[in-house]
Motif scaffolding. Sequence first.
Motif, PDB file in Angstrom:
ATOM      1  N   GLY A 115      43.328  49.611  50.414  1.00 43.68           N
ATOM      2  CA  GLY A 115      44.101  48.522  51.009  1.00 43.68           C
ATOM      3  C   GLY A 115      44.314  47.354  50.068  1.00 43.68           C
ATOM      4  O   GLY A 115      44.724  46.274  50.496  1.00 43.68           O
ATOM      5  N   LYS A 116      44.012  47.553  48.762  1.00 41.34           N
ATOM      6  CA  LYS A 116      44.237  46.564  47.701  1.00 41.34           C
ATOM      7  C   LYS A 116      43.261  45.385  47.722  1.00 41.34           C
ATOM      8  O   LYS A 116      43.496  44.365  47.074  1.00 41.34           O
ATOM      9  CB  LYS A 116      45.683  46.031  47.733  1.00 41.34           C
ATOM     10  N   ARG A 117      42.157  45.514  48.452  1.00 41.79           N
ATOM     11  CA  ARG A 117      41.145  44.472  48.394  1.00 41.79           C
ATOM     12  C   ARG A 117      40.290  44.653  47.143  1.00 41.79           C
ATOM     13  O   ARG A 117      40.020  45.788  46.748  1.00 41.79           O
ATOM     14  CB  ARG A 117      40.218  44.540  49.613  1.00 41.79           C
ATOM     15  N   VAL A 118      39.859  43.523  46.567  1.00 41.84           N
ATOM     16  CA  VAL A 118      38.917  43.608  45.454  1.00 41.84           C
ATOM     17  C   VAL A 118      37.559  43.999  46.027  1.00 41.84           C
ATOM     18  O   VAL A 118      37.072  43.401  46.985  1.00 41.84           O
ATOM     19  CB  VAL A 118      38.810  42.266  44.710  1.00 41.84           C
ATOM     20  N   LEU A 119      36.956  45.023  45.459  1.00 42.44           N
ATOM     21  CA  LEU A 119      35.664  45.506  45.951  1.00 42.44           C
ATOM     22  C   LEU A 119      34.589  44.434  45.818  1.00 42.44           C
ATOM     23  O   LEU A 119      34.434  43.817  44.770  1.00 42.44           O
ATOM     24  CB  LEU A 119      35.227  46.747  45.171  1.00 42.44           C
ATOM     25  N   MET A 120      33.831  44.220  46.901  1.00 42.32           N
ATOM     26  CA  MET A 120      32.717  43.278  46.858  1.00 42.32           C
ATOM     27  C   MET A 120      31.464  43.932  46.275  1.00 42.32           C
ATOM     28  O   MET A 120      30.680  43.295  45.588  1.00 42.32           O
ATOM     29  CB  MET A 120      32.414  42.759  48.264  1.00 42.32           C
ATOM     30  N   GLY A 121      31.251  45.209  46.599  1.00 46.40           N
ATOM     31  CA  GLY A 121      30.056  45.898  46.131  1.00 46.40           C
ATOM     32  C   GLY A 121      30.200  46.382  44.703  1.00 46.40           C
ATOM     33  O   GLY A 121      31.283  46.765  44.277  1.00 46.40           O
TER      34      GLY A 121
END
Length: 713
Positions: A140-146
């Motif tokens: 979904g084009k979010r920058v991965l937090m983990g």
Amino acid sequence: MPPEIDVSPLKFKVSPHIVEDLGVNLYTTLSRVLVEYVANAHDADADACRIVMDDDALAAAMAAVKASHSDEVAAYEALDDAGKKKAKPPGSLGKRTLPGDCKIVIEDDGDGMDRQELQDNFLLIGRRRRSETGQARTKGKRVLMGRKGLGKLAGFGVAHRVEVISRKAGEKHAVKISLNLPDLVAKRETDSVSVPFEVLADGGGIKKKGTRIVLSHIVHDSIRSGTDTARAVLAEHFSIVRPQQFRITINGDTLKPKEGPFMAAYPPLERGDASVLAKGQIMSDGAPHEFSYRIRFTEAGNQLPAARRGVRVYAHDRLASAPELLDLNTGVHGFQYISYMDGVVVADFIDDQETDYIATDRQSLRWETPLLAPLRKFLSDAMKAALKMRADMGEASAKKKAEMDPFTKKTIDKAELPTHRRKTAYRIAAALLQSKAENTKDSFYRKSLPLLVGGLGQGEILTTISNLAQEELPDFQEVVRTVTKLTAQEFDEFMTFFQGRLDAIEALRKIYRDVEFKAGKNEKKLHELLKRNPWLIDPTFVQFLTSDEPEADLQHRLAKELGIGKFIAKGYSPEKAEEKKAWGKNRRPDLVFLLGNEGLRRIVIVELKAPNTPLHLEHLTQLKGYIARAEAWLAQQGGKADGVVVEGFLIGTKAKPNSNAEGAVLLKDEITKNPKAQWRVFDIGEILERTKDAHKELRDIYEKAAKRAAAEG
């Protein structure tokens, strides 16, 4: 090569204790556990993450476990009649678990996992999704937090059982696995752990898609700080995330960060609010890096908790570093405003690097590295500039507040000073007030101002104390006499008054360092000294009366009720073995006295133990008993006793830090667990050190006010 040496490949093994090291020991609080699971939901492209926990049920279960443990401890202690334990100790309360029906649920509507993804992704500890996929963003084009793949172990920091139920989009069924901490840590290195797997034909109660984590058999101490703390920490960790993109709820309420109101910001704002960040740039590793930041100050009297002071750093919508003061020190101009200062930094470039600069627990950054050292310096300098700006604003503000504050005006009017001293008194009040960041309700300000104002224009000071302080080892009897006389007399000059007190403390400190001081023969003298000179315990106790003064009627009657001071029960003897030996019960009701002040609505119970007796839990239990009985008695009196606060001081010789004596260990644990209790425990040396520091602070404030007065002519 010698033929007897085996040259076959060696094996790389992972010990089962890694689950404890990276789960149990790393994620020790509910708030940190929830942060990890919320981040996982974000990385699963969920629109929402819902947390459900019954606060009342959890609190009731904790109380029941604590009561059960207390009963077991009492039963165990009762077995000691013959001087020998006859059963296994009940163990630590903190490690006990709540009943299995007490659960915390974290559910999202993200992508979900099937059997293979549970095996390859969730059950692979340390899986680095960015490295494995070569992508730093979700579908979904979010920058991965983990980044590290360790968050899945977080649940074991607070619970012994973790259930995972997940449903993929388009699937009618869900899959479920159950993980038990005892099974994982009990395996040998050569073993593999069998994880129960189920297929839930009804979708497991998950609509369309998503994952549900269920934590049960929750560890008592992991939620001791309360669920409200978990809410606050979650709000801080994800305060940059916009709810319309990713909504976090707890028991149906959308999580919102609690900030402000802020009365000042740096860089200064011409208009707008402190949530608007300024642009910043640093050069590091030969390249420019941009970020946003703002330093803010809450209003006077609205201090921030210590854990929120300093700048906190976010990277790609998630907290990367908890609030830190970085290179600030107490010598920075305006440092008194540090408890009102917070800062927000958004530096996405930190998380864009191939190297991971963020600590696993997200409490700090690798500030010493070439990439982040320039940012550390920039932010440290910004906080210093912000504190100077706030201090410049505070000088005029403190003067105005001192003149307008009812408490300050009443205190100065009551002193009936001549006009020139009255002006000085207001300058002292303003200086003292600014030292407490203009907070007119600060307890130190309210206790100290009468002391400062009262010191103006009073009688002659004795020089004996100064002479005693110069001696290698002052005579104890002489110090007792002189300090008591010093307290009873009036003083000519305010500065001399405080210097006399500092010299008195120094003389006592020299005696304290002498071995003979800790002999039992000195305990009565020490008791009399502190009773007649309570300012040695706390500089603000100068206004207190001891319980055997005739005008202190309430304290007098309370002392009689408690059986202390002159009201010792018949038959008590301080010569009994249990009273004299170290680690004995040392009840000593004759060495307890009261301090009371009707105006401040406080009664202080001071329990003093002989210097030769190491403090232990039995002593604190005795003090807590006095406090409880005093509160119960005051509640029955009404009138003057209404609203009176009871506090307790336990003073003696603390055991050495490395002492393994049970009583000392239990006392230390009790002190650690109750930082805000109505009782406090001090070594006699600590008492002298803290009162010396407090007097020095008051003297410095007076000097500052005097210089200001001289400059103004």
